[in-house]
Design a protein around this motif. Structure first.
Motif, PDB file in Angstrom:
ATOM      1  N   PHE A  23       2.036   0.023   9.705  1.00  0.00           N
ATOM      2  CA  PHE A  23       2.666   1.325   9.498  1.00  0.00           C
ATOM      3  C   PHE A  23       2.141   2.383  10.463  1.00  0.00           C
ATOM      4  CE2 PHE A  23       3.024  -0.201   4.847  1.00  0.00           C
ATOM      5  CZ  PHE A  23       4.163  -0.929   5.164  1.00  0.00           C
ATOM      6  N   ARG A  24       0.841   2.350  10.746  1.00  0.00           N
ATOM      7  CA  ARG A  24       0.279   3.309  11.694  1.00  0.00           C
ATOM      8  C   ARG A  24       0.911   3.139  13.075  1.00  0.00           C
ATOM      9  NH1 ARG A  24      -4.580   5.931  11.197  1.00  0.00           N
ATOM     10  NH2 ARG A  24      -5.060   5.431  13.364  1.00  0.00           N
ATOM     11  N   GLU A  25       0.983   1.899  13.531  1.00  0.00           N
ATOM     12  CA  GLU A  25       1.555   1.642  14.855  1.00  0.00           C
ATOM     13  C   GLU A  25       3.012   2.090  14.927  1.00  0.00           C
ATOM     14  OE1 GLU A  25       2.085  -1.963  18.133  1.00  0.00           O
ATOM     15  OE2 GLU A  25       1.543  -2.448  16.071  1.00  0.00           O
TER      16      GLU A  25
ATOM     17  N   TRP B 209       5.894  12.929   3.075  1.00  0.00           N
ATOM     18  CA  TRP B 209       5.170  12.933   4.343  1.00  0.00           C
ATOM     19  C   TRP B 209       3.662  13.037   4.099  1.00  0.00           C
ATOM     20  CZ3 TRP B 209       5.628  11.482   9.089  1.00  0.00           C
ATOM     21  CH2 TRP B 209       6.876  11.452   9.723  1.00  0.00           C
ATOM     22  N   GLU B 210       3.277  13.908   3.207  1.00  0.00           N
ATOM     23  CA  GLU B 210       1.845  14.110   2.935  1.00  0.00           C
ATOM     24  C   GLU B 210       1.199  12.844   2.385  1.00  0.00           C
ATOM     25  OE1 GLU B 210       1.805  17.435   0.328  1.00  0.00           O
ATOM     26  OE2 GLU B 210       2.080  18.933   1.926  1.00  0.00           O
ATOM     27  N   ILE B 211       1.901  12.164   1.470  1.00  0.00           N
ATOM     28  CA  ILE B 211       1.375  10.930   0.893  1.00  0.00           C
ATOM     29  C   ILE B 211       1.175   9.873   1.976  1.00  0.00           C
ATOM     30  CG2 ILE B 211       1.914   8.983  -0.631  1.00  0.00           C
ATOM     31  CD1 ILE B 211       3.403  11.000  -2.435  1.00  0.00           C
ATOM     32  N   VAL B 212       2.185   9.711   2.820  1.00  0.00           N
ATOM     33  CA  VAL B 212       2.145   8.677   3.855  1.00  0.00           C
ATOM     34  C   VAL B 212       1.067   8.970   4.893  1.00  0.00           C
ATOM     35  CG1 VAL B 212       3.437   7.631   5.764  1.00  0.00           C
ATOM     36  CG2 VAL B 212       4.537   7.969   3.535  1.00  0.00           C
ATOM     37  N   LEU B 213       1.022  10.208   5.383  1.00  0.00           N
ATOM     38  CA  LEU B 213       0.041  10.546   6.420  1.00  0.00           C
ATOM     39  C   LEU B 213      -1.389  10.451   5.900  1.00  0.00           C
ATOM     40  CD1 LEU B 213       1.782  13.556   8.226  1.00  0.00           C
ATOM     41  CD2 LEU B 213       1.728  11.144   8.895  1.00  0.00           C
ATOM     42  N   LYS B 214      -1.602  10.873   4.662  1.00  0.00           N
ATOM     43  CA  LYS B 214      -2.943  10.779   4.081  1.00  0.00           C
ATOM     44  C   LYS B 214      -3.362   9.323   3.908  1.00  0.00           C
ATOM     45  CE  LYS B 214      -5.784  12.347   0.194  1.00  0.00           C
ATOM     46  NZ  LYS B 214      -5.800  13.139  -1.075  1.00  0.00           N
ATOM     47  N   LYS B 215      -2.443   8.507   3.401  1.00  0.00           N
ATOM     48  CA  LYS B 215      -2.739   7.097   3.173  1.00  0.00           C
ATOM     49  C   LYS B 215      -3.084   6.384   4.477  1.00  0.00           C
ATOM     50  CE  LYS B 215      -2.651   3.218   0.710  1.00  0.00           C
ATOM     51  NZ  LYS B 215      -3.516   2.935  -0.448  1.00  0.00           N
ATOM     52  N   LEU B 216      -2.415   6.763   5.570  1.00  0.00           N
ATOM     53  CA  LEU B 216      -2.605   6.086   6.854  1.00  0.00           C
ATOM     54  C   LEU B 216      -3.618   6.796   7.755  1.00  0.00           C
ATOM     55  CD1 LEU B 216       1.118   5.165   7.633  1.00  0.00           C
ATOM     56  CD2 LEU B 216      -0.645   3.725   6.599  1.00  0.00           C
TER      57      LEU B 216
ATOM     58  N   GLY C 211       0.792  -1.223   0.000  1.00  0.00           N
ATOM     59  CA  GLY C 211       0.000   0.000   0.000  1.00  0.00           C
ATOM     60  C   GLY C 211       0.820   1.267   0.000  1.00  0.00           C
ATOM     61  N   LEU C 212       2.107   1.163   0.315  1.00  0.00           N
ATOM     62  CA  LEU C 212       2.973   2.345   0.305  1.00  0.00           C
ATOM     63  C   LEU C 212       4.268   2.059  -0.458  1.00  0.00           C
ATOM     64  CD1 LEU C 212       2.343   3.844   3.846  1.00  0.00           C
ATOM     65  CD2 LEU C 212       2.045   5.018   1.667  1.00  0.00           C
ATOM     66  N   MET C 213       4.135   1.326  -1.548  1.00  0.00           N
ATOM     67  CA  MET C 213       5.257   1.155  -2.459  1.00  0.00           C
ATOM     68  C   MET C 213       5.343   2.379  -3.358  1.00  0.00           C
ATOM     69  SD  MET C 213       6.556  -1.878  -1.843  1.00  0.00           S
ATOM     70  CE  MET C 213       7.339  -2.591  -3.280  1.00  0.00           C
TER      71      MET C 213
END
Length: 278
Positions: free
Chosen positions: A121-123, A261-268, A89-91
């Protein structure tokens, strides 16, 4: 601060003793007492690969899995290969395109298995921990089940470090994981990549495929003052697989772009829940 004279550990990351006037970390002390028989490991790997007639390659699209695919196809000439990517999901999109392009160039069927690793990833981000071990365990289990379902006995991976003194391990169900790059230096891997249409994505951390690693590293470094990749990279130096200068650079404080950072935080779904380091 004491620094190991063999690897890159220092007092932040390992216990260090003075032995014969030299600082040596506890991990290097074990290595010195029980050195690897490199020729035996390579010989065992070659003997094992002669029996492999059908295998999947654990194929992340990163540099090491690309080298593993190349070796399996062009050097060991495994008759039946399938390159299998687990997209958590975050490749990075560049990594997926790299993987597709490289598999096509080598004439190997390419399969993507898509799963949601958001819980891992959230944890990790919320606790400023490494997600890598949990991610790797889950991925290998997904691949093991896929191998059993499709009738594969072997899973080839792009790990450089062997399992202790062996280049393989037997998994549940009799599936054999083969670390095909066991004791291959980074320089040797880069020489192979030069022959191939591989493009290096610009990602922080020791990765060429994962978007979550950089943010996790940045949070961990802020909390602990060192990289959670330090131990693995120290082992590469200890075994002579990576140059010290390169290793020290890879364990410096990472800098992650605002966009990543924006991509990761939004996805999670973590927007506003994590303070992004300045």
């Amino acid at each position: 601060m004491l620094k190991c004279s063999i690897c890159i550990h220092d007092e932040r990351t390992a216990k260090i003793d003075i032995i014969d006037g030299k600082p040596i970390c506890r991990e290097c002390q074990v290595y010195l007492r029980h050195p690897l028989d490199r020729e035996k490991i390579r010989r065992e790997l070659d003997e094992l690969m002669r029996d492999v007639d059908k295998a999947i390659v654990a194929y992340s699209g990163g540099k090491d899995s690309v080298v593993a695919l190349y070796l399996a196809k062009e050097v060991y000439r495994v008759p039946e290969l399938e390159a299998v990517m687990v997209d958590h999901g975050l490749m990075a999109e560049e990594a997926i395109e790299n993987a597709r392009r490289m598999a096509e160039a080598l004439g190997v069927p390419f399969k993507i298995l898509r799963y949601d690793y958001s819980d891992i990833f959230r944890e990790a981000l919320l606790k400023a921990q490494s997600p890598c071990r949990a991610c790797s365990r889950r991925t290998m289990e997904k691949l093991r089940k896929y191998a059993l379902k499709k009738g594969y006995r072997y899973i080839i991976t792009g790990h450089e470090l062997p399992f202790g003194h062996r280049p393989y391990r037997i998994m549940s169900g009799g599936v054999v994981q083969i670390r095909l790059l066991s004791l291959m230096t980074e320089r040797e891997r880069f020489e192979i990549l030069k022959k191939l249409p591989f493009e290096f994505p610009e990602l922080p951390g020791y990765t060429t495929n994962c978007l979550v690693l950089g943010p996790a590293l940045e949070l961990y470094y802020k909390k602990h003052g060192h990289s959670f990749e330090h131990r693995r990279i120290a082992a590469l130096v200890r075994y002579g697989l990576m140059e010290r200068e390169r290793a020290e650079k890879l364990t410096e404080p990472p800098k992650v772009s605002r966009k990543q950072w924006e991509i990761v935080l939004k996805k999670l779904n973590l927007e506003g829940k994590i303070e992004v380091p300045e």
